[in-house]
Scaffold this motif. Structure first.
Motif, PDB file in Angstrom:
ATOM      1  N   ASP A  48       0.836  -1.216   0.000  1.00 44.22           N
ATOM      2  CA  ASP A  48       0.000   0.000   0.000  1.00 44.22           C
ATOM      3  C   ASP A  48       0.863   1.255   0.000  1.00 44.22           C
ATOM      4  O   ASP A  48       0.561   2.239  -0.692  1.00 44.22           O
ATOM      5  N   GLY A  49       1.960   1.219   0.766  1.00 45.40           N
ATOM      6  CA  GLY A  49       2.869   2.369   0.786  1.00 45.40           C
ATOM      7  C   GLY A  49       3.508   2.607  -0.567  1.00 45.40           C
ATOM      8  O   GLY A  49       3.633   3.752  -1.024  1.00 45.40           O
ATOM      9  N   GLY A  50       3.908   1.516  -1.227  1.00 45.33           N
ATOM     10  CA  GLY A  50       4.498   1.641  -2.560  1.00 45.33           C
ATOM     11  C   GLY A  50       3.510   2.216  -3.556  1.00 45.33           C
ATOM     12  O   GLY A  50       3.856   3.083  -4.378  1.00 45.33           O
ATOM     13  N   GLU A  51       2.261   1.746  -3.461  1.00 41.70           N
ATOM     14  CA  GLU A  51       1.237   2.265  -4.377  1.00 41.70           C
ATOM     15  C   GLU A  51       0.953   3.744  -4.105  1.00 41.70           C
ATOM     16  O   GLU A  51       0.700   4.517  -5.035  1.00 41.70           O
ATOM     17  N   LYS A  88      14.274  -9.238   3.493  1.00 43.79           N
ATOM     18  CA  LYS A  88      15.690  -8.844   3.460  1.00 43.79           C
ATOM     19  C   LYS A  88      16.042  -7.953   2.271  1.00 43.79           C
ATOM     20  O   LYS A  88      17.012  -7.203   2.319  1.00 43.79           O
ATOM     21  N   HIS A  89      15.294  -8.008   1.169  1.00 44.28           N
ATOM     22  CA  HIS A  89      15.617  -7.205  -0.005  1.00 44.28           C
ATOM     23  C   HIS A  89      14.875  -5.869  -0.027  1.00 44.28           C
ATOM     24  O   HIS A  89      15.061  -5.081  -0.962  1.00 44.28           O
ATOM     25  N   GLU A  90      14.058  -5.607   0.986  1.00 48.69           N
ATOM     26  CA  GLU A  90      13.324  -4.338   1.015  1.00 48.69           C
ATOM     27  C   GLU A  90      14.269  -3.151   1.204  1.00 48.69           C
ATOM     28  O   GLU A  90      14.043  -2.080   0.636  1.00 48.69           O
ATOM     29  N   ASN A  91      15.318  -3.331   2.015  1.00 43.46           N
ATOM     30  CA  ASN A  91      16.254  -2.229   2.274  1.00 43.46           C
ATOM     31  C   ASN A  91      16.875  -1.700   0.987  1.00 43.46           C
ATOM     32  O   ASN A  91      17.050  -0.487   0.823  1.00 43.46           O
ATOM     33  N   GLU A  92      17.212  -2.630   0.085  1.00 47.01           N
ATOM     34  CA  GLU A  92      17.837  -2.215  -1.175  1.00 47.01           C
ATOM     35  C   GLU A  92      16.880  -1.329  -1.972  1.00 47.01           C
ATOM     36  O   GLU A  92      17.279  -0.278  -2.508  1.00 47.01           O
ATOM     37  N   ALA A  93      15.626  -1.756  -2.060  1.00 44.37           N
ATOM     38  CA  ALA A  93      14.642  -0.979  -2.815  1.00 44.37           C
ATOM     39  C   ALA A  93      14.381   0.367  -2.150  1.00 44.37           C
ATOM     40  O   ALA A  93      14.286   1.403  -2.836  1.00 44.37           O
ATOM     41  N   LYS A 114      14.409   5.781 -11.839  1.00 43.99           N
ATOM     42  CA  LYS A 114      15.024   4.974 -10.777  1.00 43.99           C
ATOM     43  C   LYS A 114      14.085   4.821  -9.580  1.00 43.99           C
ATOM     44  O   LYS A 114      14.015   3.754  -8.952  1.00 43.99           O
ATOM     45  N   THR A 115      13.380   5.892  -9.251  1.00 45.16           N
ATOM     46  CA  THR A 115      12.443   5.833  -8.125  1.00 45.16           C
ATOM     47  C   THR A 115      11.317   4.837  -8.404  1.00 45.16           C
ATOM     48  O   THR A 115      10.945   4.032  -7.537  1.00 45.16           O
ATOM     49  N   ILE A 116      10.794   4.893  -9.620  1.00 43.54           N
ATOM     50  CA  ILE A 116       9.721   3.970  -9.997  1.00 43.54           C
ATOM     51  C   ILE A 116      10.212   2.520  -9.964  1.00 43.54           C
ATOM     52  O   ILE A 116       9.514   1.624  -9.473  1.00 43.54           O
ATOM     53  N   VAL A 117      11.433   2.299 -10.464  1.00 44.05           N
ATOM     54  CA  VAL A 117      12.010   0.949 -10.433  1.00 44.05           C
ATOM     55  C   VAL A 117      12.141   0.464  -8.985  1.00 44.05           C
ATOM     56  O   VAL A 117      11.851  -0.699  -8.669  1.00 44.05           O
ATOM     57  N   GLY A 118      12.590   1.364  -8.092  1.00 48.45           N
ATOM     58  CA  GLY A 118      12.718   1.000  -6.680  1.00 48.45           C
ATOM     59  C   GLY A 118      11.373   0.643  -6.062  1.00 48.45           C
ATOM     60  O   GLY A 118      11.262  -0.334  -5.287  1.00 48.45           O
ATOM     61  N   ILE A 119      10.351   1.438  -6.379  1.00 45.98           N
ATOM     62  CA  ILE A 119       9.018   1.157  -5.841  1.00 45.98           C
ATOM     63  C   ILE A 119       8.490  -0.177  -6.368  1.00 45.98           C
ATOM     64  O   ILE A 119       7.917  -0.977  -5.614  1.00 45.98           O
ATOM     65  N   MET A 120       8.694  -0.420  -7.659  1.00 46.36           N
ATOM     66  CA  MET A 120       8.231  -1.683  -8.250  1.00 46.36           C
ATOM     67  C   MET A 120       8.954  -2.872  -7.618  1.00 46.36           C
ATOM     68  O   MET A 120       8.356  -3.929  -7.386  1.00 46.36           O
ATOM     69  N   LYS A 121      10.253  -2.680  -7.336  1.00 47.54           N
ATOM     70  CA  LYS A 121      11.015  -3.741  -6.680  1.00 47.54           C
ATOM     71  C   LYS A 121      10.490  -3.984  -5.273  1.00 47.54           C
ATOM     72  O   LYS A 121      10.351  -5.142  -4.834  1.00 47.54           O
ATOM     73  N   ASN A 123       7.439  -3.463  -4.148  1.00 45.35           N
ATOM     74  CA  ASN A 123       6.154  -4.155  -4.244  1.00 45.35           C
ATOM     75  C   ASN A 123       6.326  -5.615  -4.659  1.00 45.35           C
ATOM     76  O   ASN A 123       5.623  -6.502  -4.172  1.00 45.35           O
ATOM     77  N   GLU A 124       7.288  -5.857  -5.549  1.00 45.85           N
ATOM     78  CA  GLU A 124       7.536  -7.222  -6.003  1.00 45.85           C
ATOM     79  C   GLU A 124       8.014  -8.111  -4.848  1.00 45.85           C
ATOM     80  O   GLU A 124       7.558  -9.250  -4.706  1.00 45.85           O
ATOM     81  N   VAL A 125       8.919  -7.549  -4.034  1.00 44.27           N
ATOM     82  CA  VAL A 125       9.429  -8.311  -2.880  1.00 44.27           C
ATOM     83  C   VAL A 125       8.293  -8.669  -1.926  1.00 44.27           C
ATOM     84  O   VAL A 125       8.198  -9.804  -1.441  1.00 44.27           O
ATOM     85  N   ASN A 126       7.420  -7.723  -1.668  1.00 42.62           N
ATOM     86  CA  ASN A 126       6.327  -7.965  -0.725  1.00 42.62           C
ATOM     87  C   ASN A 126       5.258  -8.880  -1.312  1.00 42.62           C
ATOM     88  O   ASN A 126       4.667  -9.692  -0.585  1.00 42.62           O
TER      89      ASN A 126
END
Length: 218
Positions: A48-51, A88-93, A114-121, A123-126
């Protein structure tokens, strides 16, 4: 009587096995639900935060958008995500988002990408974590179902064995007594109660009945 005690013990054992099966079933599903619900709830919060961050970026495309307002909304969503790290991969995003979101809000296309890619990453992790939780729930549910099936099979087998015990120790002797009584009623005075591998109590009853019939001929 020893035979009566055996009947009572057998009945209580069957009742106990059924209760055990019921409690194991309840324990499996009660244990599963809170853990899965907690995982999904926390990961959904990050999604939800990413969206919310994506919505802020999309609203910046409007010429009349207030960048300061969108920046505050974005930072609130980012703060919510940062305080809800579960994978564990949320920190990177989050690091990618944090390093580029100001430039993205300012209109820098490269940092926006880059910001959009980070947000998509993020959301993908979660989403993957939610799917893993769902698979874990399925495995636990299947394992619990098989445990119940195995226990039910054991109870069924125990019931069959106990039914055989009742048949040999009670039903067959009663049928023998009834058959002897019917033969006696029909005029056969020589028929006697008999049977192999009988409990001591049944043997004593047979001896008593046979003794009564023998005494009538004396």
């Amino acid at each position: 009587m020893k035979l009566t005690h055996s009947f009572k013990v057998g009945i209580w054992c069957l009742i106990g096995l059924n209760l055990l099966m019921a409690f194991v079933s309840i324990w499996v599903f009660v244990r599963m639900a809170p853990a899965i619900e907690r995982i999904i709830s926390r990961n959904t919060k990050s999604i939800d935060g990413g969206e919310a961050m994506l919505v802020c970026l999309s609203e910046l495309a409007d010429d009349g958008a207030d960048r300061d307002v969108q920046k505050k909304k974005f930072e609130l969503a980012l703060q919510s995500v940062r305080g809800n790290i579960t994978e564990k991969h949320e920190n990177e995003a989050i690091d990618v988002i944090s390093a580029n979101y100001l430039g993205a809000i300012a209109g820098n296309s490269d940092e926006l990408q880059k910001t959009i890619v980070g947000i998509m990453k993020l959301n993908e992790v979660n989403r993957e974590a939610v799917q893993q939780a769902d698979r874990a729930a399925s495995r636990l549910g299947i394992g619990g179902a098989w445990a119940v099936v195995i226990m039910a099979s054991f109870v069924f087998l125990a019931g069959i064995l106990y039914a055989k015990f009742l048949t040999r120790s009670l039903v067959d002797p009663l049928e023998e007594l009834y058959s002897v009584a019917e033969s006696r009623k029909g005029g056969d005075s020589f028929r006697r109660c008999c049977g192999p591998d009988l409990p001591d109590e049944i043997t004593e009853i047979y001896h008593f009945v046979n003794g009564m019939m023998d005494s009538e001929h004396e």
